[in-house]
Design a protein around this motif. Structure first.
Motif, PDB file in Angstrom:
ATOM      1  N   TYR A 105       0.868  -1.126  -0.129  1.00 32.80           N
ATOM      2  CA  TYR A 105       0.141   0.071   0.173  1.00 32.80           C
ATOM      3  C   TYR A 105       1.028   1.382   0.075  1.00 32.80           C
ATOM      4  O   TYR A 105       1.868   1.361   0.844  1.00 32.80           O
ATOM      5  CB  TYR A 105      -1.004  -0.084   1.247  1.00 32.80           C
ATOM      6  CG  TYR A 105      -1.772   1.373   1.248  1.00 32.80           C
ATOM      7  CD1 TYR A 105      -3.117   1.269   0.691  1.00 32.80           C
ATOM      8  CD2 TYR A 105      -1.398   2.085   2.181  1.00 32.80           C
ATOM      9  CE1 TYR A 105      -4.062   2.226   0.918  1.00 32.80           C
ATOM     10  CE2 TYR A 105      -2.415   3.200   2.357  1.00 32.80           C
ATOM     11  CZ  TYR A 105      -3.503   3.301   1.721  1.00 32.80           C
ATOM     12  OH  TYR A 105      -4.478   4.436   1.969  1.00 32.80           O
ATOM     13  N   ASN A 106       0.508   2.200  -0.932  1.00 35.20           N
ATOM     14  CA  ASN A 106       1.402   3.399  -1.015  1.00 35.20           C
ATOM     15  C   ASN A 106       0.674   4.466  -0.783  1.00 35.20           C
ATOM     16  O   ASN A 106      -0.107   5.149  -1.696  1.00 35.20           O
ATOM     17  CB  ASN A 106       2.224   3.362  -2.292  1.00 35.20           C
ATOM     18  CG  ASN A 106       2.963   4.226  -2.854  1.00 35.20           C
ATOM     19  OD1 ASN A 106       2.795   5.544  -2.082  1.00 35.20           O
ATOM     20  ND2 ASN A 106       3.811   4.243  -3.762  1.00 35.20           N
ATOM     21  N   TRP A 107       0.805   5.159   0.382  1.00 30.95           N
ATOM     22  CA  TRP A 107       0.033   6.202   0.730  1.00 30.95           C
ATOM     23  C   TRP A 107       0.224   7.529  -0.318  1.00 30.95           C
ATOM     24  O   TRP A 107      -0.849   8.125  -0.465  1.00 30.95           O
ATOM     25  CB  TRP A 107       0.263   6.946   2.237  1.00 30.95           C
ATOM     26  CG  TRP A 107      -0.276   8.015   2.583  1.00 30.95           C
ATOM     27  CD1 TRP A 107       0.096   9.094   2.840  1.00 30.95           C
ATOM     28  CD2 TRP A 107      -1.821   8.214   2.797  1.00 30.95           C
ATOM     29  NE1 TRP A 107      -0.828  10.147   3.034  1.00 30.95           N
ATOM     30  CE2 TRP A 107      -1.844   9.576   3.060  1.00 30.95           C
ATOM     31  CE3 TRP A 107      -2.878   7.211   2.540  1.00 30.95           C
ATOM     32  CZ2 TRP A 107      -3.287   9.976   3.166  1.00 30.95           C
ATOM     33  CZ3 TRP A 107      -4.050   8.058   2.745  1.00 30.95           C
ATOM     34  CH2 TRP A 107      -4.329   9.267   3.132  1.00 30.95           C
ATOM     35  N   THR A 108       1.428   7.713  -0.503  1.00 34.20           N
ATOM     36  CA  THR A 108       1.523   8.777  -1.441  1.00 34.20           C
ATOM     37  C   THR A 108       0.843   8.883  -2.756  1.00 34.20           C
ATOM     38  O   THR A 108       0.289   9.883  -3.082  1.00 34.20           O
ATOM     39  CB  THR A 108       3.206   8.835  -2.045  1.00 34.20           C
ATOM     40  OG1 THR A 108       3.968   8.418  -0.763  1.00 34.20           O
ATOM     41  CG2 THR A 108       3.503  10.004  -2.509  1.00 34.20           C
ATOM     42  N   GLU A 109       0.701   7.307  -3.351  1.00 35.56           N
ATOM     43  CA  GLU A 109       0.042   7.352  -4.481  1.00 35.56           C
ATOM     44  C   GLU A 109      -1.615   7.693  -3.944  1.00 35.56           C
ATOM     45  O   GLU A 109      -2.612   8.087  -4.937  1.00 35.56           O
ATOM     46  CB  GLU A 109      -0.116   6.102  -5.043  1.00 35.56           C
ATOM     47  CG  GLU A 109       1.197   6.220  -6.078  1.00 35.56           C
ATOM     48  CD  GLU A 109       1.560   4.601  -6.489  1.00 35.56           C
ATOM     49  OE1 GLU A 109       0.757   3.608  -6.299  1.00 35.56           O
ATOM     50  OE2 GLU A 109       2.517   4.549  -7.246  1.00 35.56           O
ATOM     51  N   ARG A 110      -2.120   7.115  -2.871  1.00 35.65           N
ATOM     52  CA  ARG A 110      -3.554   6.993  -2.655  1.00 35.65           C
ATOM     53  C   ARG A 110      -3.627   8.520  -2.075  1.00 35.65           C
ATOM     54  O   ARG A 110      -5.086   8.932  -2.548  1.00 35.65           O
ATOM     55  CB  ARG A 110      -3.774   6.047  -1.281  1.00 35.65           C
ATOM     56  CG  ARG A 110      -3.296   4.656  -1.547  1.00 35.65           C
ATOM     57  CD  ARG A 110      -3.756   3.886  -2.670  1.00 35.65           C
ATOM     58  NE  ARG A 110      -5.230   3.904  -2.601  1.00 35.65           N
ATOM     59  CZ  ARG A 110      -5.872   3.377  -3.718  1.00 35.65           C
ATOM     60  NH1 ARG A 110      -5.461   2.952  -4.872  1.00 35.65           N
ATOM     61  NH2 ARG A 110      -7.455   3.372  -3.534  1.00 35.65           N
TER      62      ARG A 110
HETATM   63  C1  LIG Z   1       4.863   5.455  -3.814  1.00 40.87           C
HETATM   64  O1  LIG Z   1       4.538   6.119  -5.249  1.00 40.87           O
HETATM   65  C2  LIG Z   1       5.535   7.096  -5.435  1.00 40.87           C
HETATM   66  C3  LIG Z   1       4.659   8.090  -6.335  1.00 40.87           C
HETATM   67  O2  LIG Z   1       4.031   7.174  -7.484  1.00 40.87           O
HETATM   68  C4  LIG Z   1       6.681   6.899  -5.684  1.00 40.87           C
HETATM   69  O3  LIG Z   1       7.372   7.924  -6.019  1.00 40.87           O
HETATM   70  C5  LIG Z   1       7.335   6.153  -4.590  1.00 40.87           C
HETATM   71  O4  LIG Z   1       8.603   5.396  -4.841  1.00 40.87           O
HETATM   72  C6  LIG Z   1       6.366   4.777  -4.176  1.00 40.87           C
HETATM   73  N1  LIG Z   1       6.744   4.269  -2.848  1.00 40.87           N
HETATM   74  C7  LIG Z   1       7.003   3.093  -2.739  1.00 40.87           C
HETATM   75  C8  LIG Z   1       7.772   2.503  -1.452  1.00 40.87           C
HETATM   76  O5  LIG Z   1       6.724   2.225  -3.648  1.00 40.87           O
END
Ligand SMILES: *[C@@H]1O[C@H](CO)[C@@H](O)[C@H](O)[C@H]1NC(C)=O
Ligand SMILES: *[C@@H]1O[C@H](CO)[C@@H](O)[C@H](O)[C@H]1NC(C)=O
Length: 460
Positions: A105-110
């Motif tokens: 789960y990727n909070w930045t994307e969510r």
């Molecule tokens: C989460 O998503 C962001 C934006 O797409 C990306 O830059 C980042 O590397 C990702 N983090 C992980 C841990 O995958």
């Protein structure tokens, strides 16, 4: 002498019964509430009515802190052999979900996804009220009318419930004459809406706040839609402010007044078709099964209506505990057979809500630290059960649309709901789906809302 005594007693009993019945049947007035309370901390201040753009941007420290907590060794209790979810959330399933949360789960994307709609905050009665706005996609399609809709979430949901349904409401749909300008607020104490510093902010008070919100946005008349608390707030708003509400669409409704309750008992002893139609039997009977299901599934409600702060301390301390508490509801409330599956249905391929969306909702509770204040809403409302019961006895003439999802915990036939809602325009038995209809079956729910509002608009 004996006969006279009998007669006197008979008259007395009849008199008392009549008084009781009269008290039950007289339509009570809508209780008055303070039109300008101050729910914020400290002394009342002049209201700042500006509407401020708001972006969800959880500080890096908070995201790291969540990561740290999820990384702690788990202290879970293995489930009893063969119990699946019948004792509540299975810790085996929880472990798998926590692993996903930590690693995939990727909070930045969510967060980016959650920010795809513009969010705002505005101060009402001393509280910063959060809402998002999904604007109607203006279209060339002739005759399509844009109408405002207040779409209200419940517990343990949030505005996150609506991301799948919003595009279906804001864009023209086949067979519909309308598109919606949608406002999704957060109930005070939920997600990004500030929680009250004082006791007493319940359904009536929320209704007043949401009416003020819509008026501030320039909408004097609008439609309402909701399930769970959202349905009950919509029910209250339509009853309290009939001049402002064009129509009310509900995907959960149970009218608790003498009329439907007598029908419930009569329907249990009379053959199908007399009081309760054949097609509605499953909604209510067998009565014993329904009552034991309700007793089994509403322990949380009793707890939250009495001592929310006690369990809130644990849930706000541990994201794993918070996920356990919330996900159990998503398991059982989407399908009543789910407790009998080893993973509660949550990890099945055909589970109607993607795990990422379930975790988005949990993250909103976690990052805002709002689980305790969200649970207090039960204490505010059930502590004053009489207000809830009383509102059901006040008829509502506002056009109503009812969508009945078969896996909802509590459904009533149309002739029960009609004791409260006198103008039911649509009542639709849906082929599938449960409590979180907007997340589970966005197509079905959206189609029903379009159908209802198109029908109401034709009459205006
Ligand atoms: C989460 O998503 C962001 C934006 O797409 C990306 O830059 C980042 O590397 C990702 N983090 C992980 C841990 O995958
Ligand atoms: C638990 O799941 C297993 C496997 O699907 C099933 O055989 C069993 O009947 C279930 N037990 C309960 C109590 O639901």
């Amino acid at each position: 002498m004996g006969a006279i005594k009998f007669l006197v007693v008979g008259v007395l009993v009849a008199g008392v019964a009549f008084k009781v019945a009269e008290k039950m049947l007289v339509i009570p007035p809508i209780p008055a509430i303070d039109p300008n309370p101050w729910w914020g901390p400290g002394q009342p201040q002049p209201e700042d009515t500006t509407i401020k753009p708001f972006k969800i941007k959880i500080p890096e420290n908070d995201v790291e802190d969540l990561k740290t907590r999820l990384g702690l060794p788990l202290r879970l209790t293995p489930p009893l052999i063969g119990a699946n979810f019948t004792y509540g959330m299975s810790q085996n399933t929880l472990e798998q979900i926590v692993t996903y949360w930590k690693t995939k789960y990727n909070w930045t994307e969510r967060e980016k996804k959650l920010n795809q709609y513009p969010h705002f905050k505005t101060r009402i009665e001393g509280l910063d009220i959060h809402f998002l706005r999904a604007s109607a996609k203006v279209t060339e399609k002739k005759g399509t009318k844009v109408v405002p809709l207040l779409l209200i979430h419940g517990w343990p949901g949030s505005f996150v419930e609506f991301y799948s349904i919003l595009p279906l409401l804001t864009k023209p749909q086949d067979g519909s004459d309308v598109v919606f300008e949608v406002i999704c607020p957060s109930i005070p104490g939920y997600g990004f809406s500030q929680s009250s510093a004082k006791q007493g902010l319940g359904l009536m008070e929320t209704s007043q706040i949401f009416l003020k919100l819509m008026k501030r946005l320039g909408y004097d008349k609008f439609y309402l839609q909701g399930g769970d608390w959202g349905a009950i707030i919509s029910n209250f708003m339509a009853t309290m402010y009939p001049d402002n509400i064009l129509g009310v669409h509900l995907n959960m409704v149970a009218v608790n007044t003498p009329g439907p309750n007598i029908k419930l008992i009569l329907g249990a002893v009379l053959p199908a078709g007399i009081v309760v139609a054949e097609k509605d039997q499953d909604k209510l009977y067998p009565l014993g099964d329904k009552f034991s299901m309700i007793a089994r599934e509403t322990g949380y409600l009793h707890l939250q209506a009495t001592k929310p702060d006690t369990v809130g301390a644990a849930l706000n301390q541990s994201p794993v505990g918070l996920a356990s508490y919330i996900l159990e509801k998503f398991s059982t409330w989407t399908h009543q057979n789910n407790p009998h599956l080893p993973d509660g249905g949550l990890l099945q391929k055909d589970f109607p809500i993607p795990l990422d969306e379930l975790l988005d909702n949990i993250c909103v509770y976690w990052f805002t630290g709002s689980i305790t204040s969200s649970m207090r809403y039960y204490a505010e409302n059930f502590g004053r059960m009489s207000a809830t019961f009383l509102m059901d006895r006040i008829p509502c003439e506002v056009p109503a649309g009812i969508a009945v999802f078969p896996q909802e915990l509590l459904n009533q036939p149309k002739n029960f709901i009609a004791h409260k809602f006198h103008d039911i325009v649509t009542y639709t038995d849906q082929p599938a789906g449960g409590h979180f209809a907007a997340m589970e079956r966005p197509q079905l729910l959206a189609a029903d809302i379009h159908k209802f509002v198109s029908a109401v608009e034709k009459r205006r």
